[in-house]
Design a protein around this motif. Sequence first.
Motif, PDB file in Angstrom:
ATOM      1  N   UNK A 244       0.856  -1.185   0.000  1.00 28.83           N
ATOM      2  CA  UNK A 244       0.000   0.000   0.000  1.00 28.83           C
ATOM      3  C   UNK A 244       0.890   1.232   0.000  1.00 28.83           C
ATOM      4  N   UNK A 245       0.914   1.956  -1.124  1.00 24.61           N
ATOM      5  CA  UNK A 245       1.768   3.143  -1.225  1.00 24.61           C
ATOM      6  C   UNK A 245       1.382   4.193  -0.190  1.00 24.61           C
ATOM      7  N   UNK A 246       0.070   4.370   0.033  1.00 15.47           N
ATOM      8  CA  UNK A 246      -0.375   5.385   0.991  1.00 15.47           C
ATOM      9  C   UNK A 246       0.129   5.075   2.389  1.00 15.47           C
ATOM     10  N   UNK A 247       0.032   3.813   2.809  1.00 17.63           N
ATOM     11  CA  UNK A 247       0.523   3.440   4.133  1.00 17.63           C
ATOM     12  C   UNK A 247       2.033   3.594   4.198  1.00 17.63           C
ATOM     13  N   UNK A 248       2.745   3.185   3.139  1.00 17.40           N
ATOM     14  CA  UNK A 248       4.204   3.348   3.113  1.00 17.40           C
ATOM     15  C   UNK A 248       4.601   4.787   3.403  1.00 17.40           C
ATOM     16  N   UNK A 249       3.970   5.732   2.711  1.00 17.58           N
ATOM     17  CA  UNK A 249       4.335   7.143   2.878  1.00 17.58           C
ATOM     18  C   UNK A 249       3.992   7.637   4.276  1.00 17.58           C
ATOM     19  N   UNK A 250       2.862   7.190   4.796  1.00 12.44           N
ATOM     20  CA  UNK A 250       2.480   7.611   6.147  1.00 12.44           C
ATOM     21  C   UNK A 250       3.415   7.031   7.203  1.00 12.44           C
ATOM     22  N   UNK A 251       3.945   5.835   6.954  1.00 12.04           N
ATOM     23  CA  UNK A 251       4.898   5.253   7.899  1.00 12.04           C
ATOM     24  C   UNK A 251       6.246   5.980   7.863  1.00 12.04           C
ATOM     25  N   UNK A 252       6.552   6.624   6.740  1.00 11.29           N
ATOM     26  CA  UNK A 252       7.706   7.526   6.729  1.00 11.29           C
ATOM     27  C   UNK A 252       7.365   8.777   7.533  1.00 11.29           C
ATOM     28  N   UNK A 253       6.160   9.298   7.322  1.00  8.03           N
ATOM     29  CA  UNK A 253       5.749  10.520   8.020  1.00  8.03           C
ATOM     30  C   UNK A 253       5.735  10.335   9.532  1.00  8.03           C
ATOM     31  N   UNK A 254       5.406   9.128  10.021  1.00  6.11           N
ATOM     32  CA  UNK A 254       5.350   8.946  11.481  1.00  6.11           C
ATOM     33  C   UNK A 254       6.632   8.354  12.060  1.00  6.11           C
ATOM     34  N   UNK A 255       7.668   8.216  11.220  1.00  5.86           N
ATOM     35  CA  UNK A 255       8.967   7.793  11.720  1.00  5.86           C
ATOM     36  C   UNK A 255       9.188   6.306  11.779  1.00  5.86           C
ATOM     37  N   UNK A 256       8.201   5.495  11.351  1.00  9.11           N
ATOM     38  CA  UNK A 256       8.364   4.040  11.392  1.00  9.11           C
ATOM     39  C   UNK A 256       9.371   3.578  10.346  1.00  9.11           C
ATOM     40  N   UNK A 257       9.296   4.164   9.148  1.00  7.39           N
ATOM     41  CA  UNK A 257      10.224   3.877   8.056  1.00  7.39           C
ATOM     42  C   UNK A 257      10.989   5.140   7.718  1.00  7.39           C
ATOM     43  N   UNK A 258      12.057   4.993   6.945  1.00  9.30           N
ATOM     44  CA  UNK A 258      12.938   6.137   6.682  1.00  9.30           C
ATOM     45  C   UNK A 258      12.726   6.787   5.322  1.00  9.30           C
ATOM     46  N   UNK A 259      12.304   6.020   4.325  1.00  8.63           N
ATOM     47  CA  UNK A 259      12.127   6.587   2.993  1.00  8.63           C
ATOM     48  C   UNK A 259      11.228   5.667   2.182  1.00  8.63           C
ATOM     49  N   UNK A 260      10.660   6.228   1.140  1.00 12.68           N
ATOM     50  CA  UNK A 260       9.792   5.479   0.227  1.00 12.68           C
ATOM     51  C   UNK A 260      10.155   5.856  -1.194  1.00 12.68           C
ATOM     52  N   UNK A 261      10.153   4.857  -2.097  1.00 14.45           N
ATOM     53  CA  UNK A 261      10.437   5.101  -3.510  1.00 14.45           C
ATOM     54  C   UNK A 261       9.630   4.143  -4.369  1.00 14.45           C
ATOM     55  N   UNK A 262       9.044   4.676  -5.442  1.00 12.09           N
ATOM     56  CA  UNK A 262       8.324   3.832  -6.393  1.00 12.09           C
ATOM     57  C   UNK A 262       8.098   4.626  -7.673  1.00 12.09           C
ATOM     58  N   UNK A 263       8.113   3.915  -8.803  1.00 14.07           N
ATOM     59  CA  UNK A 263       7.807   4.544 -10.089  1.00 14.07           C
ATOM     60  C   UNK A 263       6.470   4.026 -10.603  1.00 14.07           C
ATOM     61  N   UNK A 264       5.938   4.770 -11.584  1.00 11.56           N
ATOM     62  CA  UNK A 264       4.761   4.311 -12.332  1.00 11.56           C
ATOM     63  C   UNK A 264       3.540   4.095 -11.442  1.00 11.56           C
ATOM     64  N   UNK A 265       3.288   4.999 -10.509  1.00 12.07           N
ATOM     65  CA  UNK A 265       2.078   4.877  -9.698  1.00 12.07           C
ATOM     66  C   UNK A 265       1.150   6.045 -10.007  1.00 12.07           C
ATOM     67  N   UNK A 266      -0.133   5.809  -9.834  1.00 14.73           N
ATOM     68  CA  UNK A 266      -1.151   6.780 -10.205  1.00 14.73           C
ATOM     69  C   UNK A 266      -1.354   7.837  -9.125  1.00 14.73           C
ATOM     70  N   UNK A 267      -1.990   8.918  -9.514  1.00 13.24           N
ATOM     71  CA  UNK A 267      -2.160  10.041  -8.588  1.00 13.24           C
ATOM     72  C   UNK A 267      -2.880   9.624  -7.322  1.00 13.24           C
ATOM     73  N   UNK A 268      -3.940   8.817  -7.446  1.00 16.35           N
ATOM     74  CA  UNK A 268      -4.685   8.446  -6.245  1.00 16.35           C
ATOM     75  C   UNK A 268      -3.853   7.610  -5.278  1.00 16.35           C
ATOM     76  N   UNK A 269      -2.785   6.961  -5.802  1.00 10.25           N
ATOM     77  CA  UNK A 269      -1.907   6.189  -4.920  1.00 10.25           C
ATOM     78  C   UNK A 269      -1.090   7.090  -4.000  1.00 10.25           C
ATOM     79  N   UNK A 270      -0.656   8.249  -4.519  1.00 12.78           N
ATOM     80  CA  UNK A 270       0.285   9.068  -3.756  1.00 12.78           C
ATOM     81  C   UNK A 270      -0.282  10.383  -3.222  1.00 12.78           C
ATOM     82  N   UNK A 271      -1.462  10.803  -3.683  1.00  8.73           N
ATOM     83  CA  UNK A 271      -1.943  12.160  -3.386  1.00  8.73           C
ATOM     84  C   UNK A 271      -1.999  12.458  -1.886  1.00  8.73           C
TER      85      UNK A 271
END
Length: 510
Positions: A244-271
């Motif tokens: 889940x790209x949205x959860x990945x990014x939020x886990x960076x935002x809350x300090x659980x993970x350090x970074x996120x990277x992905x190509x070829x994903x749609x706007x609703x995945x990352x907005x």
Amino acid sequence: MSHAQTAPDSVLAEVFDIALGAAHEGAKVLAAMRGQAEVVAEADTKSAAGDWVTQADRASEQAIREYIHARRPEDVLTGEEYDASGDIHAEYRWCIDPLDGTANFVRGLPHYAVSVAVARREYLRENLDEDGNPTEDTPFVERWVAGVVIAPELQKMWAACASADPVSADTAQAYTAVWEAEHAPRRCDDEASRRLTAEAFDGATGQARILAYGFGYGAGQRQRQTQALTRLIPHFDNVRRLGSAAIDMCLVADGTLDAYAETDINEWDWAAGSFIAQAAGFPVQRPLWNSTHSYGWCLVGDVHGRWLGPIAAINTGDTASVRDAASGDGEVNAGGITLRYATYHDDEAIGEITERAYLHEGYFDSADDPYMQQIAQVAERRRHALLLVAEDHQNNIVGSVTLALRGSLWADLAEDGELEMRLFVVDPEHQRTGLGGKLVEAILSFAGTLPGIRRVVLTTTPDWEPAMRFYERYGFTREAHRDVDIPEVPGLRLAAFSKAVGSAAEPNAS
């Protein structure tokens, strides 16, 4: 660039409350449908095997759309499962992912989420009419002003809302809280909520840096992403792929993970997820999006463009005679040039090389010129365009280019299916070495690999004959009927050029 007006805090607060409520409704649908045998049995695929869609996806999006429409009927609604609706000229646009992580949902894994984001349309003062109002043709930017991600099975919510300041996410507040289906979503000022700030997590995980990474559904796409991952792995201690790209990014935002990277994903995945991470103070880079295709990387956290690997490797020879503006003729090692994606690490170098190149060629007398000040805002440029850099074997930036799609602030003439080259510069020390031509060839080759892109277009000043001859030498065709007037400079009309790329450049292409 100056913005025409800002939204009152009361309006943004209303929009954010609706975003919270809409995401809550969608999450309740998922929680209620989780594990139902008929939902799993009727799951279907979309783009490829593994790209699942279920009754839950559709039911969640319907609930979210109904909630928003009942409260803001004129706003534009876009989402993964249904076509856009609403007034295309509305000030606010909603981006909905009703179920991010459908494969997890189908297979009984807990990492899936509802994602709701809101963008506000902002016009530039210099492009308004004499009464200060926009017309249908007035250029505008969209800035994300709210985002909510709810993971029902994890019972977690992440959210962010901008203030009335036009800088948007730079003055936003992000927070996380427990989510419960029986209770209304918590606000930032709730005592059970936790404010998210990048400073709070700086160095919290020591040297054990963990990267969140994602893969697409097509076999060729996954192969490219796997190759990219092999270049990223040496810069991290471990990798997680949660689905889940949205959860990945939020886990960076809350300090659980350090970074996120992905190509070829749609706007609703990352907005929503990228806005929440940006509001928390983390570096964010979004791909270009034209409602159909995505171009470039989605990056959250500290990811250097050099780690993403080359777009092209260019060899101009071991040494080359060059003209040094400061010290006269000399020799530099011009071999081993790499064309790659730019990230925030490169902003300062891009600004410096652009200034040197423009002043060296005599386009402007001073870096204080208003246009020079505008193009010096590289971070702002990266919000609306795709930036590439050319780097030598000593990691010096020796060239850069800005690539824009139709509708971008950085596109003067691009239409659908076209990619516009802007601000193509080569460091004066590397000019007249052949590097510029090889970079153009590499950029054209890269553009030809992008889905939906048929032509590359650009403009240059018609009295700059060397530039006109240069682009014609590399196959660009002069298109005088598309020349562009520049309102800010009375009497200036830029000469338009275009060149077919990819399959459109093949002899039998229509």
